[in-house]
Design a protein around this motif. Structure first.
Motif, PDB file in Angstrom:
ATOM      1  N   VAL A  99       4.912   5.483   2.981  1.00 51.91           N
ATOM      2  CA  VAL A  99       4.971   6.921   2.715  1.00 51.91           C
ATOM      3  C   VAL A  99       4.355   7.208   1.355  1.00 51.91           C
ATOM      4  CG1 VAL A  99       7.056   7.172   4.118  1.00 51.91           C
ATOM      5  CG2 VAL A  99       7.274   6.824   1.646  1.00 51.91           C
ATOM      6  N   ASP A 100       4.065   8.481   1.111  1.00 53.33           N
ATOM      7  CA  ASP A 100       3.591   8.887  -0.204  1.00 53.33           C
ATOM      8  C   ASP A 100       4.673   9.690  -0.914  1.00 53.33           C
ATOM      9  OD1 ASP A 100       3.460  11.538   0.759  1.00 53.33           O
ATOM     10  OD2 ASP A 100       1.356  11.326   1.309  1.00 53.33           O
ATOM     11  N   SER A 101       4.400  10.114  -2.111  1.00 58.17           N
ATOM     12  CA  SER A 101       5.421  10.786  -2.917  1.00 58.17           C
ATOM     13  C   SER A 101       5.748  12.182  -2.401  1.00 58.17           C
ATOM     14  CB  SER A 101       4.967  10.874  -4.379  1.00 58.17           C
ATOM     15  OG  SER A 101       3.755  11.604  -4.486  1.00 58.17           O
ATOM     16  N   GLN A 102       4.935  12.697  -1.483  1.00 51.23           N
ATOM     17  CA  GLN A 102       5.190  14.026  -0.935  1.00 51.23           C
ATOM     18  C   GLN A 102       6.144  13.999   0.249  1.00 51.23           C
ATOM     19  OE1 GLN A 102       3.860  16.530  -2.768  1.00 51.23           O
ATOM     20  NE2 GLN A 102       3.129  14.806  -4.008  1.00 51.23           N
ATOM     21  N   ARG A 120       7.204   0.081   2.451  1.00 49.12           N
ATOM     22  CA  ARG A 120       6.378  -1.016   1.948  1.00 49.12           C
ATOM     23  C   ARG A 120       5.502  -0.527   0.801  1.00 49.12           C
ATOM     24  NH1 ARG A 120       1.608  -4.528   5.060  1.00 49.12           N
ATOM     25  NH2 ARG A 120       2.309  -6.582   4.370  1.00 49.12           N
ATOM     26  N   PHE A 121       5.504  -1.287  -0.278  1.00 48.93           N
ATOM     27  CA  PHE A 121       4.619  -1.052  -1.409  1.00 48.93           C
ATOM     28  C   PHE A 121       3.596  -2.190  -1.428  1.00 48.93           C
ATOM     29  CE2 PHE A 121       8.263   1.044  -4.082  1.00 48.93           C
ATOM     30  CZ  PHE A 121       8.264   2.132  -3.221  1.00 48.93           C
ATOM     31  N   ASN A 122       2.337  -1.837  -1.269  1.00 47.24           N
ATOM     32  CA  ASN A 122       1.276  -2.828  -1.153  1.00 47.24           C
ATOM     33  C   ASN A 122       0.473  -2.873  -2.453  1.00 47.24           C
ATOM     34  OD1 ASN A 122      -0.949  -4.417  -0.400  1.00 47.24           O
ATOM     35  ND2 ASN A 122      -1.040  -3.566   1.667  1.00 47.24           N
ATOM     36  N   PHE A 123       0.417  -4.055  -3.070  1.00 42.73           N
ATOM     37  CA  PHE A 123      -0.314  -4.226  -4.319  1.00 42.73           C
ATOM     38  C   PHE A 123      -1.531  -5.142  -4.169  1.00 42.73           C
ATOM     39  CE2 PHE A 123       4.080  -3.260  -5.501  1.00 42.73           C
ATOM     40  CZ  PHE A 123       3.893  -2.181  -6.352  1.00 42.73           C
ATOM     41  N   VAL A 135       4.605   6.679  -8.936  1.00 39.69           N
ATOM     42  CA  VAL A 135       4.661   7.156  -7.548  1.00 39.69           C
ATOM     43  C   VAL A 135       5.654   6.312  -6.749  1.00 39.69           C
ATOM     44  CG1 VAL A 135       3.346   7.415  -5.413  1.00 39.69           C
ATOM     45  CG2 VAL A 135       2.335   8.101  -7.606  1.00 39.69           C
ATOM     46  N   PHE A 136       5.569   5.001  -6.916  1.00 42.92           N
ATOM     47  CA  PHE A 136       6.482   4.120  -6.195  1.00 42.92           C
ATOM     48  C   PHE A 136       7.930   4.354  -6.631  1.00 42.92           C
ATOM     49  CE2 PHE A 136       2.639   1.219  -5.838  1.00 42.92           C
ATOM     50  CZ  PHE A 136       2.455   1.457  -4.477  1.00 42.92           C
ATOM     51  N   LEU A 137       8.155   4.570  -7.914  1.00 43.48           N
ATOM     52  CA  LEU A 137       9.517   4.797  -8.392  1.00 43.48           C
ATOM     53  C   LEU A 137      10.088   6.093  -7.827  1.00 43.48           C
ATOM     54  CD1 LEU A 137       9.076   3.680 -12.114  1.00 43.48           C
ATOM     55  CD2 LEU A 137      10.334   2.469 -10.310  1.00 43.48           C
ATOM     56  N   ASN A 138       9.244   7.101  -7.680  1.00 41.85           N
ATOM     57  CA  ASN A 138       9.672   8.359  -7.071  1.00 41.85           C
ATOM     58  C   ASN A 138      10.089   8.137  -5.618  1.00 41.85           C
ATOM     59  OD1 ASN A 138      10.053  11.155  -6.610  1.00 41.85           O
ATOM     60  ND2 ASN A 138       7.936  11.391  -5.954  1.00 41.85           N
ATOM     61  N   ILE A 139       9.293   7.371  -4.900  1.00 35.70           N
ATOM     62  CA  ILE A 139       9.634   7.065  -3.501  1.00 35.70           C
ATOM     63  C   ILE A 139      10.929   6.264  -3.435  1.00 35.70           C
ATOM     64  CG2 ILE A 139       8.893   5.780  -1.453  1.00 35.70           C
ATOM     65  CD1 ILE A 139       5.973   6.445  -2.316  1.00 35.70           C
ATOM     66  N   ALA A 140      11.082   5.305  -4.336  1.00 33.42           N
ATOM     67  CA  ALA A 140      12.288   4.479  -4.348  1.00 33.42           C
ATOM     68  C   ALA A 140      13.543   5.324  -4.518  1.00 33.42           C
ATOM     69  CB  ALA A 140      12.190   3.436  -5.457  1.00 33.42           C
TER      70      ALA A 140
END
Length: 289
Positions: A99-102, A120-123, A135-140
């Motif tokens: 997902v994205d932050s929106q 899933r966070f893909n690096f 962005v990832f922290l917002n999703i978390a």
């Protein structure tokens, strides 16, 4: 599909190893079919179609009972194919979305009802564009309300830079494919020992002992990867998962036989107790409890 893309094995062997009742393939994907579920226009690769029906047929062929389906980068943040597979699985599949932050709370709630239990966070830079950690922290923060966990995919050279970020994630973290160690460096090498230390020092971090076919230089027996997998299974028996990674996107060296991958399991989990934890107890606790 891409001209150099290797489709999945058309006729995988029957495993010699018999999985325990209720075994879970905890890392696999669905792709398309493209006429119903188009691939993302900004994707880094175009795979062959790999439908939910083909996945569930493989599950039965291998002697497994359930699947955890992970959203792959070729579909981007459009989780429609994933959600369709979950809704038609008869409660025999769970999902990990991208997902994205929106993304809204309502959308996340709908995904939860369908069977999604993580993001899933893909690096891996060759697969996705760089996304700011904020962005990832917002999703978390958003997914924590649902009790979801976070799956992270990275390669061994990137671990050191990611550790501070991982320690900010106040939830269960599952690392894909053992953090992709370089198996030429040995189990006692610094890279892999850094990963072992990460798990030792952070009881919320799990890992998938999966994808020997991506790490090996000894296909198809994968004996060079077995010591890494077995080390993690024996040291962290309650925080390991196993999966086929079907349909094996972006393989270059060979087309893996999923039956042969299943036959690696008793090499890495040599006792019935370890096999039960790896294949049944751990995934059921994380995805179905």
């Amino acid at each position: 599909m891409d001209a150099d893309y290797l489709p999945f094995h058309p006729n995988p062997s029957q495993p010699v190893f018999t999985a325990p009742d209720g075994a879970v393939d905890a890392h696999c994907h669905v792709f398309g079919p493209v006429d119903k579920f188009p691939y993302h226009p900004m994707r880094k690769y175009t795979p062959c179609d790999a439908s939910k029906d083909q996945l569930f047929a493989l599950r039965d062929h291998l002697g497994f009972a359930r699947n955890v389906i992970v959203q792959a980068s070729c579909h981007g943040t459009d989780n429609t194919a994933l959600l369709d597979a979950l809704r038609t699985s008869g409660n025999l599949a769970r999902g990990v979305a991208v997902v994205d932050s929106q993304v809204t709370d309502a959308e996340l709630t709908q995904m939860h009802a369908a069977g999604v239990r993580g993001v899933r966070f893909n690096f891996v830079k060759r697969l996705v564009d760089t996304i700011p950690k904020e962005v990832f922290l917002n999703i978390a923060t958003k997914i924590k309300k649902l009790g979801w966990h976070i799956v992270v995919y990275f390669e061994a050279p990137d671990l050191a830079d990611l550790i501070p970020f991982l320690k900010e994630l106040d939830t269960v973290i599952v690392v894909d494919h053992m953090g992709r160690p370089d198996v030429t460096k040995g189990v006692e090498g610094e890279d892999f020992q850094n990963f072992v230390n990460l798990l030792s020092e952070n009881s919320n971090i799990w890992t998938k002992v999966s994808c020997p076919e991506r790490l090996t230089q000894q296909a198809p027996n994968y004996n060079d990867v077995v010591p890494y997998m077995r080390t993690l299974v024996e040291q962290f028996p309650d925080r390991v998962l196993w999966g086929t990674d079907w349909p094996h996107p972006n393989m270059i060296s060979h087309v893996p036989d999923d039956g042969k991958l299943v036959d690696v399991i008793p090499k890495i989990a040599p006792t019935a107790q370890l096999q039960q934890a790896l294949l049944v107890d751990n995934p059921m606790r994380l995805y179905w409890s």
